[in-house]
Scaffold this motif. Structure first.
Motif, mmCIF file in Angstrom:
data_model
loop_
_atom_site.group_PDB
_atom_site.id
_atom_site.type_symbol
_atom_site.label_atom_id
_atom_site.label_comp_id
_atom_site.label_asym_id
_atom_site.label_seq_id
_atom_site.Cartn_x
_atom_site.Cartn_y
_atom_site.Cartn_z
ATOM 1 N N VAL A 133 0.828 -1.212 0.000
ATOM 2 C CA VAL A 133 0.000 0.000 0.000
ATOM 3 C C VAL A 133 0.862 1.261 0.000
ATOM 4 O O VAL A 133 0.447 2.313 -0.495
ATOM 5 C CB VAL A 133 -0.975 -0.012 1.203
ATOM 6 N N ASP A 188 -0.579 3.554 -2.731
ATOM 7 C CA ASP A 188 -1.389 4.649 -2.172
ATOM 8 C C ASP A 188 -0.704 5.209 -0.926
ATOM 9 O O ASP A 188 -1.124 4.932 0.197
ATOM 10 C CB ASP A 188 -2.792 4.125 -1.829
ATOM 11 N N ASP A 218 -1.639 -4.909 3.856
ATOM 12 C CA ASP A 218 -1.779 -5.563 2.563
ATOM 13 C C ASP A 218 -2.703 -6.768 2.645
ATOM 14 O O ASP A 218 -3.478 -7.034 1.728
ATOM 15 C CB ASP A 218 -0.413 -6.035 2.044
ATOM 16 N N ARG A 235 -8.996 -3.089 5.726
ATOM 17 C CA ARG A 235 -8.449 -1.967 6.490
ATOM 18 C C ARG A 235 -8.909 -1.981 7.946
ATOM 19 O O ARG A 235 -8.106 -1.827 8.869
ATOM 20 C CB ARG A 235 -8.887 -0.676 5.800
#
Length: 542
Positions: free
Chosen positions: A399, A403, A479, A483
């Motif tokens: 991530v 992002d 990952d 979340r």
């Protein structure tokens, strides 16, 4: 070193067994590559070198051209001042080799860190040439400022004497070097010592002429990687096989080590925004005595800005993550664009995630798919004295590549949760200390006494020490898990570690009546903090 540059893919990593020397060796390799290849000019060039290797002919030609400047004892010795011979300039310039070492005998060390009395002293031991080369590199990069009385009264610190250094690591040394070769503007001003005429004693005396000290600004990244912070001349004995003493004095004074803008910014350093309204400049992130790097993980991705209210107006103070880590991310993405990436397992479903949930925050060796390990190096200092050195490694998840904004937000929330619980535990420990000193309410203890007793109860250190491994697991979970599940698993680890810390405090209080009463009354702040991080979605509650 020629082998480790030309055949870098055959080596796993550089490891001198000493954090500061390892970091100094990496910086030397990067400086040589920047100058030899005159680049990279952009991320795409770094990605091409990452895939195809360095231009060997250019690298070999550069190494051949300056080979004599890397002779440790030659006419123009490597990173030294050739005419700084104490027999000619004065015996007060002679020091034992320990002057080059923080932990062996530098005056900038604490008594507990340096077991020797003072620099040199009665020591007669000597270094082999390879050891002397490592000590020389270490000192030129990490020498602390302070009293020196050789050419000048007080000498400035080396470029990264107190800053934390961040290095992105690849699967082998070649990849590591490519990941950390940030776009390099180059230029004739950014020449390392081996490309210039050697510094002389006369040059140094001119720098420190009375009331005329001339601080110098590096010409670029290479200037910071290879800076003559101190004037040194290794004095070999027995046909160049041993180094017992050195010529030693002040070197080139650096203008604002680790701070500023432009060429005076170090690519391996993270700059944090200043919250002081009177200070416009960001400051370099430093390793701290009381906390490991994971508690400051946002140093890798600092907030875009810090806001300060001044004279009724809002002023923005920018920060900057280490360019090496930002560049490594860009290179990895560029490499992936050119080749199909390996498949990344999709996130688990909610049912699968619940089955995978481990309430106690137990590490899972299969949870992570390593992307970019980041190594941090540095020495810990206090009031001009070094008392420790440190090297830590953290693997950033996928991530982070895809992002970074989300990664920053997730890490920020996790650290805020840890801080809430830590503050609650700290307050409970203070209440406990107050209850123990009041002896059941018979007297009101002085706040200083409460603070001293609270500091002797190792509840907080137990709490924070218990979170290092769970935080690494949390990074992998970003990952592997949805979340919310990753955060719930982290919160479970916070509760577990907080309870371990509080048990330490209970044991310190004792099982007598006063201790039991104090424990019963003091648990409130911790209980509130644990309740604050518990949501109805958490599979475990307090």
């Amino acid at each position: 070193m020629r082998q480790s540059l030309v055949n870098a893919g055959q080596y796993r990593r550089i490891d001198a067994g000493h954090p500061l020397q390892t970091a100094a060796l990496y910086r030397l390799h990067l400086a040589l590559l920047h100058r030899a290849l005159e680049g990279p000019g952009d991320v795409e060039t770094s990605a091409r070198w990452y895939r195809d290797g360095f231009p060997a002919d250019r690298l070999e030609a550069y190494l051949d051209r300056y080979a004599d400047r890397f002779d440790l004892f030659g006419p123009q010795p490597f990173m030294q001042v050739p005419d700084l011979n104490p027999a000619e300039v004065g015996e007060n310039f002679r020091s034992h080799w320990v002057r080059l070492s923080a932990e062996e005998g530098s005056p900038n060390t604490t008594a507990l860190y340096n077991v020797e009395a003072r620099p040199g002293g009665d020591r007669t031991d000597a270094l082999l040439p390879a050891q002397a080369a490592l000590r020389l590199l270490e000192h030129q990069s990490f020498a602390l400022g302070g009293l020196i009385k050789r050419f000048t009264t007080s000498s400035k610190a080396a470029p990264v004497a107190t800053a934390a250094l961040f290095l992105a690591e690849g699967s082998n040394l070649h990849q590591t070097l490519c990941l950390n070769l940030v776009p390099y503007p180059g230029g004739p001003a950014d020449t390392p010592p081996w490309e210039r005429p050697p510094l002389t004693v006369a040059d140094i005396r001119a720098i420190y002429a009375p009331e005329k000290e001339l601080s110098r600004v590096p010409g670029g990244y290479v200037g910071r990687y290879a800076w003559l912070s101190r004037s040194v001349l290794l004095l070999p004995e027995e046909a160049g096989t041993l180094v017992r003493t050195v010529g030693f004095g002040a070197g080139e004074p650096l203008d604002g080590p680790g701070e500023g803008t432009g060429t005076n910014i170090d690519p391996m350093v993270s700059l944090r925004p200043s919250r002081d309204p009177k200070n416009e400049q960001p400051f370099p992130y430093k390793l701290r005595r009381d906390r490991l790097l994971w508690r400051d993980m946002n140093a890798l991705l600092p907030d875009a800005a810090a806001e300060n209210a001044q004279d009724g107006k809002l002023k923005v103070r920018p920060g900057r993550p280490p360019e090496t880590v930002s560049h490594a991310r860009a290179v990895m993405l560029a490499v992936r664009r050119e080749a199909a990436p390996p498949p990344v397992p999709p996130p688990l479903s909610q049912d699968e995630a619940e089955e995978a949930f481990v309430p106690e925050g137990t590490p899972d060796a299969t949870a992570a798919h390593p992307v970019i390990p980041v190594v941090v190096f540095g020495q810990l200092t206090d009031q001009g004295k070094a008392f420790a050195m440190r090297q830590e490694t953290y693997t950033l998840p996928e991530v982070f590549l895809q992002d970074p904004g989300r990664f920053r937000d997730d890490v920020k929330e996790a650290l805020e949760d840890a801080g809430v619980v830590g503050d609650g535990l700290r307050q409970s420990v203070r209440w406990l200390a107050s209850g123990l000193l009041s002896k059941g309410g018979e007297r009101e203890p002085h706040k200083d006494d409460v603070g001293k007793l609270a500091a002797q109860i190792p509840a907080e250190p137990t709490y924070w020490a218990g979170l290092d491994t769970p935080f690494r697991t949390f990074l992998a979970d970003l990952d592997r898990l949805p979340r919310g599940q990753a955060r719930a698993r982290w919160r479970s680890a916070l509760r577990q570690s907080a309870h371990a810390g509080w048990r330490t405090a209970q044991e310190a209080a004792g099982l007598n009546a006063v201790g039991l009463r104090a424990v019963q009354k003091a648990g409130g702040p911790l209980g509130k903090a644990l309740a604050a991080i518990t949501t109805p979605q958490d599979p475990e509650t307090t």
